[in-house]
Design a protein around this motif. Sequence first.
Motif, mmCIF file in Angstrom:
data_model
loop_
_atom_site.group_PDB
_atom_site.id
_atom_site.type_symbol
_atom_site.label_atom_id
_atom_site.label_comp_id
_atom_site.label_asym_id
_atom_site.label_seq_id
_atom_site.Cartn_x
_atom_site.Cartn_y
_atom_site.Cartn_z
ATOM 1 N N ALA A 46 2.660 28.686 11.106
ATOM 2 C CA ALA A 46 2.092 27.660 11.983
ATOM 3 C C ALA A 46 1.599 26.456 11.190
ATOM 4 C CB ALA A 46 0.952 28.260 12.818
ATOM 5 N N LEU A 47 0.899 26.700 10.101
ATOM 6 C CA LEU A 47 0.353 25.587 9.319
ATOM 7 C C LEU A 47 1.405 24.915 8.440
ATOM 8 C CD1 LEU A 47 -3.121 27.033 8.322
ATOM 9 C CD2 LEU A 47 -2.620 25.258 10.002
ATOM 10 N N GLY A 48 2.481 25.625 8.134
ATOM 11 C CA GLY A 48 3.509 25.049 7.281
ATOM 12 C C GLY A 48 4.176 23.824 7.865
ATOM 13 N N LYS A 49 4.226 23.749 9.177
ATOM 14 C CA LYS A 49 4.845 22.567 9.802
ATOM 15 C C LYS A 49 4.042 21.303 9.500
ATOM 16 C CE LYS A 49 7.307 23.214 13.406
ATOM 17 N NZ LYS A 49 7.750 23.600 14.761
ATOM 18 N N GLN A 50 2.747 21.465 9.247
ATOM 19 C CA GLN A 50 1.925 20.302 8.901
ATOM 20 C C GLN A 50 2.384 19.673 7.581
ATOM 21 O OE1 GLN A 50 -0.608 19.217 11.038
ATOM 22 N NE2 GLN A 50 0.206 20.800 12.406
ATOM 23 N N LEU A 51 2.996 20.473 6.718
ATOM 24 C CA LEU A 51 3.490 19.959 5.436
ATOM 25 C C LEU A 51 4.668 19.001 5.623
ATOM 26 C CD1 LEU A 51 3.365 23.237 3.294
ATOM 27 C CD2 LEU A 51 1.658 21.408 3.434
ATOM 28 N N ILE A 52 5.281 19.046 6.791
ATOM 29 C CA ILE A 52 6.356 18.097 7.111
ATOM 30 C C ILE A 52 5.806 16.921 7.912
ATOM 31 C CG2 ILE A 52 8.641 17.814 8.145
ATOM 32 C CD1 ILE A 52 8.913 20.864 8.093
ATOM 33 N N GLY A 109 4.697 32.479 4.622
ATOM 34 C CA GLY A 109 4.870 31.795 5.900
ATOM 35 C C GLY A 109 4.810 30.289 5.760
ATOM 36 N N LEU A 110 4.019 29.824 4.800
ATOM 37 C CA LEU A 110 3.812 28.382 4.637
ATOM 38 C C LEU A 110 5.102 27.638 4.310
ATOM 39 C CD1 LEU A 110 1.144 26.758 4.824
ATOM 40 C CD2 LEU A 110 1.041 26.842 2.330
ATOM 41 N N ILE A 111 6.052 28.294 3.656
ATOM 42 C CA ILE A 111 7.279 27.595 3.259
ATOM 43 C C ILE A 111 8.398 27.694 4.286
ATOM 44 C CG2 ILE A 111 6.752 27.917 0.823
ATOM 45 C CD1 ILE A 111 8.988 30.041 0.757
ATOM 46 N N VAL A 112 8.185 28.462 5.370
ATOM 47 C CA VAL A 112 9.267 28.664 6.340
ATOM 48 C C VAL A 112 9.692 27.352 6.980
ATOM 49 C CG1 VAL A 112 9.847 29.695 8.578
ATOM 50 C CG2 VAL A 112 8.763 31.085 6.804
ATOM 51 N N HIS A 113 8.747 26.578 7.510
ATOM 52 C CA HIS A 113 9.124 25.347 8.196
ATOM 53 C C HIS A 113 9.636 24.243 7.267
ATOM 54 C CE1 HIS A 113 8.675 26.314 12.325
ATOM 55 N NE2 HIS A 113 7.381 26.607 12.238
ATOM 56 N N PRO A 114 9.041 24.050 6.085
ATOM 57 C CA PRO A 114 9.648 23.063 5.186
ATOM 58 C C PRO A 114 11.102 23.385 4.830
ATOM 59 C CG PRO A 114 7.408 23.497 4.513
ATOM 60 C CD PRO A 114 7.718 24.487 5.608
ATOM 61 N N LEU A 115 11.505 24.657 4.961
ATOM 62 C CA LEU A 115 12.890 25.046 4.702
ATOM 63 C C LEU A 115 13.675 25.287 5.991
ATOM 64 C CD1 LEU A 115 12.290 27.509 1.717
ATOM 65 C CD2 LEU A 115 13.204 25.175 1.624
ATOM 66 N N THR A 143 -1.665 13.043 16.544
ATOM 67 C CA THR A 143 -1.323 13.544 17.875
ATOM 68 C C THR A 143 -0.165 14.522 17.809
ATOM 69 O OG1 THR A 143 -2.077 11.478 18.879
ATOM 70 C CG2 THR A 143 -0.653 12.888 20.214
ATOM 71 N N ILE A 144 0.874 14.148 17.108
ATOM 72 C CA ILE A 144 2.034 15.039 16.982
ATOM 73 C C ILE A 144 1.637 16.321 16.257
ATOM 74 C CG2 ILE A 144 4.237 15.278 15.753
ATOM 75 C CD1 ILE A 144 4.921 12.477 16.727
ATOM 76 N N ALA A 145 0.828 16.197 15.213
ATOM 77 C CA ALA A 145 0.382 17.379 14.475
ATOM 78 C C ALA A 145 -0.409 18.318 15.372
ATOM 79 C CB ALA A 145 -0.459 16.948 13.279
ATOM 80 N N ALA A 146 -1.313 17.779 16.186
ATOM 81 C CA ALA A 146 -2.158 18.613 17.044
ATOM 82 C C ALA A 146 -1.348 19.300 18.136
ATOM 83 C CB ALA A 146 -3.262 17.756 17.660
ATOM 84 N N VAL A 147 -0.430 18.570 18.758
ATOM 85 C CA VAL A 147 0.373 19.154 19.833
ATOM 86 C C VAL A 147 1.249 20.284 19.296
ATOM 87 C CG1 VAL A 147 2.243 18.707 21.470
ATOM 88 C CG2 VAL A 147 0.345 17.096 21.285
ATOM 89 N N LEU A 148 1.908 20.039 18.170
ATOM 90 C CA LEU A 148 2.773 21.071 17.603
ATOM 91 C C LEU A 148 1.973 22.291 17.168
ATOM 92 C CD1 LEU A 148 5.321 18.925 15.562
ATOM 93 C CD2 LEU A 148 5.767 20.251 17.626
ATOM 94 N N LEU A 149 0.837 22.079 16.548
ATOM 95 C CA LEU A 149 0.016 23.216 16.123
ATOM 96 C C LEU A 149 -0.464 24.020 17.320
ATOM 97 C CD1 LEU A 149 -1.292 24.764 13.799
ATOM 98 C CD2 LEU A 149 -3.257 23.206 13.963
#
Length: 200
Positions: A46-52, A109-115, A143-149
């Motif tokens: 869930a938090l890994g998407k924030q890295l993008i 889990g943190l690297i799943v979304h960056p990949l 806004t995008i970060a909050a909605v996706l999280l």
Amino acid sequence: MSVAVTSFAIFAASQIGTPGPANMALMSTGARFGFKAALPFVAGVALGKQLIIWPVGFGLMELADKAPWIFELLKYASAAYIIWLAWKVANMRLSKSQGAGAAPGFLAGLIVHPLNPKAWAMIIGGFTAFVGPETSVVTATATIAAVLLGCQILLHPLWTLAGDTIARTVAGTAMEPYLMWSLATLTIASVLFVLFGGGA
């Protein structure tokens, strides 16, 4: 409104709630290790998407315009990594008596979304389709970060719980290899669809 929040939330939920590489990884982890043991991995995903999201919001896409080959290379390297994970899933067995080892943790889990090519496509689509031209970078990105999280906090555990529930039914039965190969096949299919089918 500077960001079409309601429309973007519907889009985000439709993308996060449907099969993709991350959800297949979550389901497979839940199936292999159980829901509770998988929760640190879920949090990392869930938090890994924030890295993008934040680098994209603050101008990473300008680099894509100047050196598109970097992102093309990243896309195929990411797909290869996820397909390798799918191969490992296909050969897993769910029986706890065989020594499951430790469940993947938060950092895994943190690297799943960056990949994950689907995550990149979803985030870029969010910025290009749902953000007004006069919106400040901070407002749009936050806004995008909050909605996706928010969508991930609701939906990612459901995929993990589904894997756990299915595993309780089929572990140790003749259906077990078919389940694991099916999860692996769905993972690979989702990657190929994102790469070649134009899906988000």
